[in-house]
Design a protein around this motif. Structure first.
Motif, PDB file in Angstrom:
ATOM      1  N   LEU A  31       0.829  -1.209   0.000  1.00 50.76           N
ATOM      2  CA  LEU A  31       0.000   0.000   0.000  1.00 50.76           C
ATOM      3  C   LEU A  31       0.866   1.263   0.000  1.00 50.76           C
ATOM      4  O   LEU A  31       0.545   2.239  -0.700  1.00 50.76           O
ATOM      5  CB  LEU A  31      -0.930  -0.005   1.217  1.00 50.76           C
ATOM      6  N   LEU A  32       1.944   1.246   0.766  1.00 47.25           N
ATOM      7  CA  LEU A  32       2.842   2.401   0.777  1.00 47.25           C
ATOM      8  C   LEU A  32       3.496   2.604  -0.593  1.00 47.25           C
ATOM      9  O   LEU A  32       3.597   3.739  -1.080  1.00 47.25           O
ATOM     10  CB  LEU A  32       3.916   2.216   1.846  1.00 47.25           C
ATOM     11  N   ASP A  33       3.904   1.506  -1.215  1.00 48.92           N
ATOM     12  CA  ASP A  33       4.478   1.608  -2.561  1.00 48.92           C
ATOM     13  C   ASP A  33       3.441   2.096  -3.562  1.00 48.92           C
ATOM     14  O   ASP A  33       3.768   2.819  -4.512  1.00 48.92           O
ATOM     15  CB  ASP A  33       5.033   0.257  -3.000  1.00 48.92           C
ATOM     16  N   LEU A  34       2.192   1.695  -3.351  1.00 41.38           N
ATOM     17  CA  LEU A  34       1.120   2.123  -4.253  1.00 41.38           C
ATOM     18  C   LEU A  34       0.909   3.637  -4.169  1.00 41.38           C
ATOM     19  O   LEU A  34       0.652   4.295  -5.189  1.00 41.38           O
ATOM     20  CB  LEU A  34      -0.177   1.389  -3.904  1.00 41.38           C
ATOM     21  N   VAL A  35       1.034   4.196  -2.967  1.00 39.72           N
ATOM     22  CA  VAL A  35       0.909   5.646  -2.807  1.00 39.72           C
ATOM     23  C   VAL A  35       2.011   6.363  -3.589  1.00 39.72           C
ATOM     24  O   VAL A  35       1.751   7.338  -4.319  1.00 39.72           O
ATOM     25  CB  VAL A  35       0.971   6.030  -1.315  1.00 39.72           C
ATOM     26  N   LEU A  37       3.712   5.159  -6.107  1.00 35.78           N
ATOM     27  CA  LEU A  37       3.476   4.942  -7.533  1.00 35.78           C
ATOM     28  C   LEU A  37       2.353   5.852  -8.042  1.00 35.78           C
ATOM     29  O   LEU A  37       2.402   6.345  -9.173  1.00 35.78           O
ATOM     30  CB  LEU A  37       3.120   3.474  -7.781  1.00 35.78           C
ATOM     31  N   GLY A  38       1.351   6.085  -7.206  1.00 34.72           N
ATOM     32  CA  GLY A  38       0.268   6.980  -7.597  1.00 34.72           C
ATOM     33  C   GLY A  38       0.751   8.403  -7.806  1.00 34.72           C
ATOM     34  O   GLY A  38       0.331   9.083  -8.752  1.00 34.72           O
ATOM     35  N   VAL A  39       1.639   8.857  -6.919  1.00 40.01           N
ATOM     36  CA  VAL A  39       2.207  10.197  -7.070  1.00 40.01           C
ATOM     37  C   VAL A  39       2.987  10.302  -8.373  1.00 40.01           C
ATOM     38  O   VAL A  39       2.870  11.281  -9.125  1.00 40.01           O
ATOM     39  CB  VAL A  39       3.110  10.534  -5.865  1.00 40.01           C
ATOM     40  N   LEU A  40       3.793   9.265  -8.669  1.00 39.22           N
ATOM     41  CA  LEU A  40       4.559   9.263  -9.915  1.00 39.22           C
ATOM     42  C   LEU A  40       3.635   9.213 -11.127  1.00 39.22           C
ATOM     43  O   LEU A  40       3.913   9.846 -12.156  1.00 39.22           O
ATOM     44  CB  LEU A  40       5.510   8.063  -9.934  1.00 39.22           C
ATOM     45  N   ALA A  41       2.536   8.478 -11.004  1.00 41.55           N
ATOM     46  CA  ALA A  41       1.589   8.390 -12.115  1.00 41.55           C
ATOM     47  C   ALA A  41       0.960   9.750 -12.406  1.00 41.55           C
ATOM     48  O   ALA A  41       0.819  10.154 -13.569  1.00 41.55           O
ATOM     49  CB  ALA A  41       0.504   7.361 -11.805  1.00 41.55           C
ATOM     50  N   VAL A  42       0.568  10.455 -11.361  1.00 47.55           N
ATOM     51  CA  VAL A  42      -0.025  11.782 -11.541  1.00 47.55           C
ATOM     52  C   VAL A  42       0.982  12.731 -12.180  1.00 47.55           C
ATOM     53  O   VAL A  42       0.659  13.484 -13.115  1.00 47.55           O
ATOM     54  CB  VAL A  42      -0.521  12.338 -10.192  1.00 47.55           C
ATOM     55  N   PRO A 264       1.123  21.972 -10.967  1.00 46.76           N
ATOM     56  CA  PRO A 264      -0.256  22.446 -11.121  1.00 46.76           C
ATOM     57  C   PRO A 264      -1.263  21.366 -10.752  1.00 46.76           C
ATOM     58  O   PRO A 264      -0.949  20.193 -10.645  1.00 46.76           O
ATOM     59  CB  PRO A 264      -0.334  22.793 -12.621  1.00 46.76           C
ATOM     60  N   PHE A 265      -2.490  21.767 -10.591  1.00 44.63           N
ATOM     61  CA  PHE A 265      -3.643  20.911 -10.293  1.00 44.63           C
ATOM     62  C   PHE A 265      -3.632  20.389  -8.863  1.00 44.63           C
ATOM     63  O   PHE A 265      -4.374  19.485  -8.527  1.00 44.63           O
ATOM     64  CB  PHE A 265      -3.736  19.725 -11.263  1.00 44.63           C
ATOM     65  N   GLY A 266      -2.733  20.942  -8.019  1.00 43.87           N
ATOM     66  CA  GLY A 266      -2.801  20.628  -6.591  1.00 43.87           C
ATOM     67  C   GLY A 266      -2.539  19.191  -6.260  1.00 43.87           C
ATOM     68  O   GLY A 266      -3.270  18.585  -5.498  1.00 43.87           O
ATOM     69  N   VAL A 267      -1.502  18.589  -6.801  1.00 45.80           N
ATOM     70  CA  VAL A 267      -1.173  17.207  -6.443  1.00 45.80           C
ATOM     71  C   VAL A 267      -0.800  17.168  -4.976  1.00 45.80           C
ATOM     72  O   VAL A 267       0.076  17.914  -4.529  1.00 45.80           O
ATOM     73  CB  VAL A 267       0.017  16.713  -7.297  1.00 45.80           C
ATOM     74  N   PRO A 268      -1.429  16.297  -4.153  1.00 43.28           N
ATOM     75  CA  PRO A 268      -1.181  16.299  -2.712  1.00 43.28           C
ATOM     76  C   PRO A 268       0.163  15.708  -2.357  1.00 43.28           C
ATOM     77  O   PRO A 268       0.698  14.871  -3.063  1.00 43.28           O
ATOM     78  CB  PRO A 268      -2.313  15.408  -2.173  1.00 43.28           C
ATOM     79  N   ASP A 269       0.716  16.163  -1.251  1.00 45.32           N
ATOM     80  CA  ASP A 269       1.947  15.608  -0.698  1.00 45.32           C
ATOM     81  C   ASP A 269       1.569  14.324   0.059  1.00 45.32           C
ATOM     82  O   ASP A 269       0.778  14.357   0.994  1.00 45.32           O
ATOM     83  CB  ASP A 269       2.553  16.609   0.283  1.00 45.32           C
ATOM     84  N   PRO A 270       2.091  13.129  -0.325  1.00 45.82           N
ATOM     85  CA  PRO A 270       1.686  11.876   0.306  1.00 45.82           C
ATOM     86  C   PRO A 270       2.077  11.775   1.766  1.00 45.82           C
ATOM     87  O   PRO A 270       1.589  10.905   2.458  1.00 45.82           O
ATOM     88  CB  PRO A 270       2.440  10.815  -0.524  1.00 45.82           C
ATOM     89  N   ARG A 271       2.953  12.638   2.261  1.00 49.12           N
ATOM     90  CA  ARG A 271       3.331  12.551   3.672  1.00 49.12           C
ATOM     91  C   ARG A 271       2.341  13.261   4.573  1.00 49.12           C
ATOM     92  O   ARG A 271       2.452  13.206   5.793  1.00 49.12           O
ATOM     93  CB  ARG A 271       4.721  13.164   3.870  1.00 49.12           C
TER      94      ARG A 271
END
Length: 272
Positions: A31-35, A37-42, A264-271
């Motif tokens: 799940l942590l890796d998925l977060v 990976l999601g940030v990198l995907a965005v 842009p578009f307000g990508v959230p900080d996963p921490r």
């Protein structure tokens, strides 16, 4: 004589434990890796939207998907010796069946098979297969010859003593990176239990372990170095180097997350 599935066999048929990671630990690391990976995907989608034309967008989308699902996991596991950010956080590591560190081939096979057993089937195949074996292997682990090892959280061991002064100069320049994780764990547990062993067994097991470890250390220790000081020096130096590498990797991950959060578009900080 073969070592059991959950241990490393050393001298005198002494088996030292190498615990497979628990299912909950593997899930949390995933799940942590998925977060991440999601940030990198965005970030990749934002870059794709800014750079790709209508003609190149489909091809670049496929490339981006391949990089995220196969390229990133393969690169991370190869360079980190089996420790992604999630695994580092929960104290697990991917190792070969013999306890050694994973190489590019094993990491690539795990990532490639993971496309089917994790992503295309929403993890159902990986879940079923991992619950059917004692080591929690998924299909990718079977094909790659790997499993996920628990590297902390087990029975406590006494802290390693400092490097003997006469070995400091040598070990600081020695190559200890090739030492297999399973063998390092066996040596670590031997040092933690040596005080309670019979003197004859302690000497024989220590000599056997030192000879096996020395094959992975270059240059070798100064002539006449006793087994236990040699093992202490190697393991202490290895721990310090891996700790430093982990801190640097975490710093890089945080820097990437900070930069992505400012896009842009307000990508959230996963921490947060």
């Amino acid at each position: 004589m073969e070592a059991p599935a959950d241990g490393v066999l050393i001298g005198e048929a002494v088996v030292l434990e190498t615990r497979p990671a628990a299912f909950a630990s593997r899930m949390l690391a995933g799940l942590l890796d998925l977060v991440v990976l999601g940030v990198l995907a965005v970030a990749g989608l934002i870059a794709l939207d800014a750079l790709a034309s209508d003609a190149t967008a489909p091809a670049l989308s496929i490339v981006l998907l391949a990089l995220l699902l196969v390229g990133v996991p393969t690169t991370v596991e190869t360079l980190s010796r089996g420790r992604s950010l999630g695994k580092l956080a929960v104290g697990t590591r991917v190792v070969r069946d013999d306890g050694g560190p994973v190489r590019f081939r094993q990491a690539f096979v795990r990532a490639l098979v993971g496309v089917v057993e994790i992503w295309l089937t929403f993890g159902s195949i990986a879940l079923i297969v991992s619950l059917c074996n004692a080591k929690g292997k998924r299909a990718g682990d079977y094909l790659a010859g790997t499993y996920v090892l628990r590297v902390r959280g087990g029975p406590g061991l006494a802290p390693l003593p400092p490097v003997p002064p006469q070995l400091v100069a040598w070990v600081r320049t020695a190559d200890v990176a090739r030492l297999p994780d399973g063998l390092a764990l066996a040596a670590r547990q031997f040092l933690g239990r040596a005080a309670g062993m019979a003197p004859a067994s302690r000497a024989r097991v220590g000599t056997d372990l030192a000879a096996r470890v020395e094959r992975f250390v270059a240059p070798g220790p100064p002539w006449g170095t006793p087994p236990e000081p040699f093992l202490t020096a190697v393991l202490t130096e290895r721990r310090e180097r891996e700790h430093g590498a982990a801190l640097r990797a975490t710093h890089v991950q945080h820097e990437v997350a900070d930069r992505v959060s400012r896009l842009p578009f307000g990508v959230p900080d996963p921490r947060r």
